[in-house]
Design an enzyme around this catalytic site. Structure first.
Site, PDB file in Angstrom:
ATOM      1  N   ASP A 135       0.811  -1.210   0.000  1.00  0.00           N
ATOM      2  CA  ASP A 135       0.000   0.000   0.000  1.00  0.00           C
ATOM      3  C   ASP A 135       0.852   1.270   0.000  1.00  0.00           C
ATOM      4  OD1 ASP A 135      -2.379   1.446  -0.012  1.00  0.00           O
ATOM      5  OD2 ASP A 135      -2.504   1.517   2.168  1.00  0.00           O
ATOM      6  N   CYS A 195     -27.332  -8.023  -3.006  1.00  0.00           N
ATOM      7  CA  CYS A 195     -27.088  -7.247  -1.784  1.00  0.00           C
ATOM      8  C   CYS A 195     -26.559  -5.849  -2.109  1.00  0.00           C
ATOM      9  CB  CYS A 195     -26.084  -7.978  -0.889  1.00  0.00           C
ATOM     10  SG  CYS A 195     -25.692  -7.098   0.636  1.00  0.00           S
ATOM     11  N   CYS A 202     -23.862   3.518   3.548  1.00  0.00           N
ATOM     12  CA  CYS A 202     -22.807   4.543   3.522  1.00  0.00           C
ATOM     13  C   CYS A 202     -23.446   5.901   3.838  1.00  0.00           C
ATOM     14  CB  CYS A 202     -22.130   4.586   2.151  1.00  0.00           C
ATOM     15  SG  CYS A 202     -20.883   5.897   2.022  1.00  0.00           S
ATOM     16  N   CYS A 245     -12.829   4.769   8.274  1.00  0.00           N
ATOM     17  CA  CYS A 245     -14.230   4.386   8.436  1.00  0.00           C
ATOM     18  C   CYS A 245     -14.361   2.904   8.117  1.00  0.00           C
ATOM     19  CB  CYS A 245     -15.114   5.214   7.498  1.00  0.00           C
ATOM     20  SG  CYS A 245     -16.871   4.777   7.550  1.00  0.00           S
ATOM     21  N   CYS A 248     -18.922   0.415   5.579  1.00  0.00           N
ATOM     22  CA  CYS A 248     -19.277  -0.434   4.439  1.00  0.00           C
ATOM     23  C   CYS A 248     -18.786  -1.865   4.621  1.00  0.00           C
ATOM     24  CB  CYS A 248     -18.758   0.153   3.126  1.00  0.00           C
ATOM     25  SG  CYS A 248     -16.972   0.110   2.912  1.00  0.00           S
ATOM     26  N   CYS A 252     -21.378  -5.559   5.730  1.00  0.00           N
ATOM     27  CA  CYS A 252     -21.220  -6.600   4.715  1.00  0.00           C
ATOM     28  C   CYS A 252     -21.485  -7.977   5.325  1.00  0.00           C
ATOM     29  CB  CYS A 252     -19.813  -6.552   4.126  1.00  0.00           C
ATOM     30  SG  CYS A 252     -19.485  -7.850   2.907  1.00  0.00           S
TER      31      CYS A 252
END
Length: 355
Positions: A135, A195, A202, A245, A248, A252
């Site tokens: 990353d 889904c 959000c 955050c 989301c 799930c």
């Protein structure tokens, strides 16, 4: 196995003791035209916001030989982070995204990849041209992991592994080696079905449609990547999140069973090793210098927004959550901080709290 190749089992045997247990291989060096088209459309729609590193020509992200001219394959790894129960937020505290509860994954995973490469070179008895990433460069890591059969990309754009969810770090090695016997990880197509929980839940509408994130609306972007003064809408959009955050991912279904029966994560990524899930707003707002901030957060992902970003966010969260106990710390920041951005948001929070 030749001097230009290695067997998949040898990779697994080297990687597992280093905590790199979930392994997949991709031999595709460039992306298909349809994926390139989608990336360009996302860029042209302005969804990258101020992420300048995501505005390069699409082929720069999609060609492994851009990163290493000798590239023949990529090894992708998935590493769990803390998936234990998230606590209730007390008054005067803000939330931290789950991936940042422990130590800085950039450094830890980079070191593991370096040890992995050294062990492979020892096994082959020669240097190996390779580059490792965690990353830190504009490499489409989720695309690579998907190609390697480690999971599918969900409608929230996260990589999801069936029965394991999405609470995992990705890292990879691009190298000159062919990998033999890399079977068993078939490329998984999306299994989200009908889904739309991530889209519906959000709070800022950042998932504008399935598989598309509008970064300037995303709480993670606003709290980490966005610099300077936030608009009134942006300040409010942070809600209770000081850093990142998880919403989301929390909604799930693939993560629900995982959170009830989590597999253990490497000790460095557990909450006990770093900041943990909550941040004391008053404590943070009293950090008057970069030296104090460094002492408090060195070695954690919270260093990325720097002192100005974290204190700005803390002031916004105090206002959003009605944290009147934080008023003395906000007043101190408003009167004494050297940052105009921090003073602005501290004053704004004091106004909203009626002080």
């Amino acid at each position: 196995m030749t001097n230009q190749s290695i067997h998949f089992q040898d990779i697994q045997h080297v990687a597992a003791p280093l905590g790199l247990e979930l392994v997949g291989i991709s031999h595709r060096l460039s992306i298909d035209s349809e994926s390139e088209k989608r990336l360009k459309e996302w860029q042209d729609s302005g969804h990258a916001g101020d992420l300048e590193y995501m505005k390069y020509p699409a082929e720069r992200y999609l060609d492994l030989q851009h990163f290493l001219p000798e590239a023949r394959s990529a090894v992708s790894f998935m590493v769990y982070y803390d998936r234990s129960e998230s606590p209730k937020r007390p008054d005067g505290y803000g939330r931290i995204a789950r991936y940042a509860w422990g130590r800085d994954y950039h450094r830890i995973l980079k070191k593991r990849l370096q040890k992995f490469q050294a062990a492979i070179e020892s096994k082959l008895d020669r240097p190996v041209r390779a580059r490792s990433f965690s990353d830190a460069v504009p490499l489409l890591e989720r695309r690579l992991a998907h190609e390697a059969g480690l999971g599918f990309v969900g409608k929230n754009t996260m990589l999801i592994k069936k029965k394991s969810g999405s609470y995992m770090f990705l890292c990879e090695v691009i190298w000159e080696l062919e990998v033999e016997g890399a079977k068993g990880n078939e490329v998984q197509e999306s299994s989200c079905g009908a889904c739309v929980r991530c889209l519906v839940n959000c709070p800022t509408g950042a998932i504008v449609k399935p598989y598309v994130i509008d970064a300037p609306k995303c709480i993670s972007y606003l709290s980490i990547e966005k610099k300077g003064v936030l608009s009134e809408w942006e300040s409010s959009a942070l809600g209770e999140w000081v850093f990142g955050c998880d919403i989301c991912q929390e909604v799930c279904p693939f993560n629900h069973s995982v959170l009830k029966n989590p597999d253990s994560a490497p000790q460095e990524f557990e909450r006990s090793s770093g900041q943990g899930p909550l941040l004391n707003l008053s404590e943070v707002l009293h950090l008057r210098s970069d030296v104090d901030f460094l002492k408090r957060f060195a070695g954690t992902p919270l260093m990325r927004p720097k002192r100005e970003g974290i204190l700005r966010n803390a002031a916004c969260v105090a206002a959003n959550t009605g944290a009147r106990d934080v008023i003395p710390a906000l007043y101190d920041a408003y009167k004494n901080d050297s940052s105009e951005v921090i003073r602005h948001h501290a004053g704004q929070a004091l106004d909203m709290l009626g002080s």
